[in-house]
Design a protein around this motif. Structure first.
Motif, PDB file in Angstrom:
ATOM      1  N   ALA A 106       9.837   2.632  -7.119  1.00 13.19           N
ATOM      2  CA  ALA A 106      10.001   3.504  -8.272  1.00 13.19           C
ATOM      3  C   ALA A 106      10.968   3.152  -9.349  1.00 13.19           C
ATOM      4  O   ALA A 106      10.890   3.126 -10.389  1.00 13.19           O
ATOM      5  CB  ALA A 106      10.310   4.942  -7.908  1.00 13.19           C
ATOM      6  N   HIS A 115       0.932  -1.248  -0.037  1.00 11.56           N
ATOM      7  CA  HIS A 115      -0.014   0.088   0.020  1.00 11.56           C
ATOM      8  C   HIS A 115       0.832   1.220  -0.086  1.00 11.56           C
ATOM      9  O   HIS A 115       0.490   2.338   0.494  1.00 11.56           O
ATOM     10  CB  HIS A 115      -0.911  -0.151   1.288  1.00 11.56           C
ATOM     11  CG  HIS A 115      -1.739  -1.109   1.081  1.00 11.56           C
ATOM     12  ND1 HIS A 115      -1.682  -2.188   1.678  1.00 11.56           N
ATOM     13  CD2 HIS A 115      -3.245  -1.185   0.914  1.00 11.56           C
ATOM     14  CE1 HIS A 115      -2.667  -3.123   1.603  1.00 11.56           C
ATOM     15  NE2 HIS A 115      -3.622  -2.398   1.017  1.00 11.56           N
ATOM     16  N   ASP A 173       1.161   3.271  -2.193  1.00 12.49           N
ATOM     17  CA  ASP A 173       0.428   4.594  -2.855  1.00 12.49           C
ATOM     18  C   ASP A 173      -0.336   5.363  -2.168  1.00 12.49           C
ATOM     19  O   ASP A 173      -0.512   6.437  -2.474  1.00 12.49           O
ATOM     20  CB  ASP A 173      -0.116   3.918  -4.126  1.00 12.49           C
ATOM     21  CG  ASP A 173      -1.375   3.129  -3.743  1.00 12.49           C
ATOM     22  OD1 ASP A 173      -1.018   2.353  -2.883  1.00 12.49           O
ATOM     23  OD2 ASP A 173      -2.374   3.066  -4.487  1.00 12.49           O
ATOM     24  N   GLN A 174      -0.609   4.767  -0.788  1.00 12.13           N
ATOM     25  CA  GLN A 174      -1.391   5.509   0.206  1.00 12.13           C
ATOM     26  C   GLN A 174      -0.616   6.586   0.924  1.00 12.13           C
ATOM     27  O   GLN A 174       0.572   6.664   1.281  1.00 12.13           O
ATOM     28  CB  GLN A 174      -2.153   4.560   1.018  1.00 12.13           C
ATOM     29  CG  GLN A 174      -2.816   3.442   0.289  1.00 12.13           C
ATOM     30  CD  GLN A 174      -3.759   2.685   1.496  1.00 12.13           C
ATOM     31  OE1 GLN A 174      -3.814   2.971   2.597  1.00 12.13           O
ATOM     32  NE2 GLN A 174      -4.349   1.681   0.873  1.00 12.13           N
ATOM     33  N   ASP A 175      -1.385   7.696   1.201  1.00 10.64           N
ATOM     34  CA  ASP A 175      -0.673   8.770   2.081  1.00 10.64           C
ATOM     35  C   ASP A 175      -0.855   8.316   3.608  1.00 10.64           C
ATOM     36  O   ASP A 175      -2.012   8.507   4.332  1.00 10.64           O
ATOM     37  CB  ASP A 175      -1.460  10.024   1.938  1.00 10.64           C
ATOM     38  CG  ASP A 175      -1.153  11.104   2.425  1.00 10.64           C
ATOM     39  OD1 ASP A 175       0.161  11.111   3.181  1.00 10.64           O
ATOM     40  OD2 ASP A 175      -1.753  12.164   2.819  1.00 10.64           O
ATOM     41  N   ASP A 217       5.524   3.657 -18.174  1.00  6.33           N
ATOM     42  CA  ASP A 217       4.489   4.632 -17.277  1.00  6.33           C
ATOM     43  C   ASP A 217       4.992   5.993 -17.290  1.00  6.33           C
ATOM     44  O   ASP A 217       6.409   6.204 -17.092  1.00  6.33           O
ATOM     45  CB  ASP A 217       4.194   4.187 -15.905  1.00  6.33           C
ATOM     46  CG  ASP A 217       3.097   2.865 -16.088  1.00  6.33           C
ATOM     47  OD1 ASP A 217       2.609   2.724 -16.989  1.00  6.33           O
ATOM     48  OD2 ASP A 217       3.233   2.391 -14.991  1.00  6.33           O
ATOM     49  N   ALA A 234       2.968   8.576  -8.503  1.00  2.78           N
ATOM     50  CA  ALA A 234       1.677   8.427  -7.921  1.00  2.78           C
ATOM     51  C   ALA A 234       1.525   6.889  -7.460  1.00  2.78           C
ATOM     52  O   ALA A 234       0.939   6.767  -6.317  1.00  2.78           O
ATOM     53  CB  ALA A 234       0.181   8.654  -8.923  1.00  2.78           C
ATOM     54  N   ARG A 235       1.995   5.849  -8.189  1.00  2.00           N
ATOM     55  CA  ARG A 235       1.879   4.597  -7.794  1.00  2.00           C
ATOM     56  C   ARG A 235       2.792   4.230  -6.593  1.00  2.00           C
ATOM     57  O   ARG A 235       2.701   3.268  -5.738  1.00  2.00           O
ATOM     58  CB  ARG A 235       2.330   3.561  -9.009  1.00  2.00           C
ATOM     59  CG  ARG A 235       1.342   3.650 -10.013  1.00  2.00           C
ATOM     60  CD  ARG A 235       1.715   2.613 -11.281  1.00  2.00           C
ATOM     61  NE  ARG A 235       2.036   1.435 -10.969  1.00  2.00           N
ATOM     62  CZ  ARG A 235       2.333   0.356 -11.600  1.00  2.00           C
ATOM     63  NH1 ARG A 235       2.652   0.536 -13.089  1.00  2.00           N
ATOM     64  NH2 ARG A 235       2.390  -0.888 -11.273  1.00  2.00           N
ATOM     65  N   CYS A 236       3.764   5.217  -6.438  1.00  2.00           N
ATOM     66  CA  CYS A 236       4.770   4.862  -5.381  1.00  2.00           C
ATOM     67  C   CYS A 236       4.397   5.609  -4.046  1.00  2.00           C
ATOM     68  O   CYS A 236       5.252   5.745  -2.966  1.00  2.00           O
ATOM     69  CB  CYS A 236       6.102   5.199  -5.776  1.00  2.00           C
ATOM     70  SG  CYS A 236       6.640   4.311  -7.136  1.00  2.00           S
ATOM     71  N   GLY A 237       3.408   6.569  -4.223  1.00  2.00           N
ATOM     72  CA  GLY A 237       3.081   7.308  -2.796  1.00  2.00           C
ATOM     73  C   GLY A 237       3.717   8.528  -2.958  1.00  2.00           C
ATOM     74  O   GLY A 237       3.542   9.475  -1.900  1.00  2.00           O
ATOM     75  N   ARG A 255       9.672   3.160  -1.094  1.00  2.00           N
ATOM     76  CA  ARG A 255       8.898   3.722  -2.245  1.00  2.00           C
ATOM     77  C   ARG A 255      10.041   4.156  -3.380  1.00  2.00           C
ATOM     78  O   ARG A 255       9.540   4.030  -4.514  1.00  2.00           O
ATOM     79  CB  ARG A 255       8.192   5.249  -1.852  1.00  2.00           C
ATOM     80  CG  ARG A 255       6.991   4.895  -1.115  1.00  2.00           C
ATOM     81  CD  ARG A 255       6.497   6.064  -0.326  1.00  2.00           C
ATOM     82  NE  ARG A 255       5.077   6.002   0.019  1.00  2.00           N
ATOM     83  CZ  ARG A 255       4.396   6.733   1.035  1.00  2.00           C
ATOM     84  NH1 ARG A 255       5.263   7.637   1.644  1.00  2.00           N
ATOM     85  NH2 ARG A 255       3.289   6.516   1.342  1.00  2.00           N
TER      86      ARG A 255
END
Length: 325
Positions: A267, A222, A224-226, A276, A283-286, A263
């Motif tokens: 990346a 997870h 990508d989540q903040d 990509d 964005a995918r890496c948060g 992250r």
């Protein structure tokens, strides 16, 4: 002046690092209007020396040849308890009379043994940087760079970083056009971005304890989540203070630093294996956006996401095939 170049080797000779010096300074490129160097090979003794690759190498000169050099290129010579005194003395004398010395990989240890790194900044292969700092405490070791120019001594990192250092010296003394022309003949970049950090796998300590193991696995899925420390502490059923202390104990770092590292690792994998856009990777890496990703890439890896992709995406056949279609 850069006319007379001597490459120094020790038995057993490392062929690749010697090849770097030979390719840049030992070939006659006068047909292209490029400088021709008086290139020679020297060791602690003349004669036939063995190489790591199993073949022999005839070395025509001993340490006395360094007395004529404008540049002494010390190839990889290994990390030894002692180095031949005649060679270290010849190196010191060459630099004292105005020659430059350039090391490739472990050649920096020979420069250190000659006292040429005292009071200077230097580098070497990232695997040996800590040992080098211990052995030569009067030098400032910079482990995350491809080369260090502390004129008249230039030190470079492992293997191919010697190409970067040699081309840098050519560019410095003979101009960018000469360096670009040599690089073009070698089919390499005249100036490579980034530093050693982008080539070093540095995973943080693995958490073996059961208390946070499940949480770390969840975090990797997870990224990508903040996520905040308070949220993670609640998920671990701990107070924020207890969670931060336990996290430090079990991983050796802080939650924020661990997340940033994970992250960045993700990346790197996405830049290597997908096409990509950088905003999507971020964005995918948060990281949220490309600017934040670039900031962390520069701070942690010494390069940019696009430069990293240019360097490593070609290693993935799947990506190459997808782009070709």
């Amino acid at each position: 002046m850069l006319k007379n170049v001597v490459a120094v080797v020790l038995e057993p000779v490392h062929p690749f690092e010697l090849g770097v010096a030979s390719e840049i300074f030992g070939l006659d490129r006068s047909d292209d209007g490029l400088p021709v160097y008086d290139f020679a090979l020297a060791a602690d003794r003349s004669g036939r020396l063995a190489t790591h690759a199993g073949f022999g190498l005839d070395v025509p000169y001993g340490p006395e040849r360094l007395a004529e050099a404008d540049l002494v290129v010390v190839t990889a010579v290994g990390r030894r308890a002692e180095y031949p005194p005649a060679l270290t003395e010849a190196l010191r004398a060459a630099v004292e009379r105005g020659a430059r010395a350039l090391s490739i990989c472990s050649g920096s240890f020979l420069l250190g043994a000659a006292g040429l790194l005292d009071g200077r900044r230097a580098t070497t292969h990232w695997k040996h940087a800590d040992e080098m700092a211990r052995r030569f405490p009067l030098s400032t070791i910079e482990p995350d760079v491809l080369y260090v120019d502390d004129d008249p001594v230039i030190t470079s990192a492992g293997t191919a970083a010697g190409i970067d250092a040699c081309l840098h010296l050519v560019r410095k003394l003979q101009g960018a056009e000469v360096a670009r022309a040599i690089a073009r003949r070698m089919v390499v970049a005249p100036h490579r971005e980034g530093g050693q950090a982008q080539f070093v796998a540095r995973p943080l300590p693995v958490c073996d304890a059961a208390s946070l193991g499940g949480l770390l696995d969840w975090l990797r899925r997870h990224l990508d989540q903040d996520l905040t420390v308070d949220q993670l502490a609640a998920r671990a059923h701990m107070s924020p203070r207890t969670f931060a202390r336990r996290f430090q104990e079990e991983t050796g770092t802080t939650p924020h630093r661990w997340l940033t590292n994970q992250r960045l690792l993700l990346a790197q994998r996405l830049l290597e294996s997908t096409n990509d856009p950088v905003d999507v990777v971020a964005a995918r890496c948060g990281f949220g956006n490309a600017a934040t990703l670039r900031h962390h890439f520069g701070r942690w890896l010494g390069t940019t996401p696009l430069a990293y992709r240019r360097a490593f995406a070609g290693c993935w056949p799947e990506l190459a095939n997808r782009i070709a279609r």
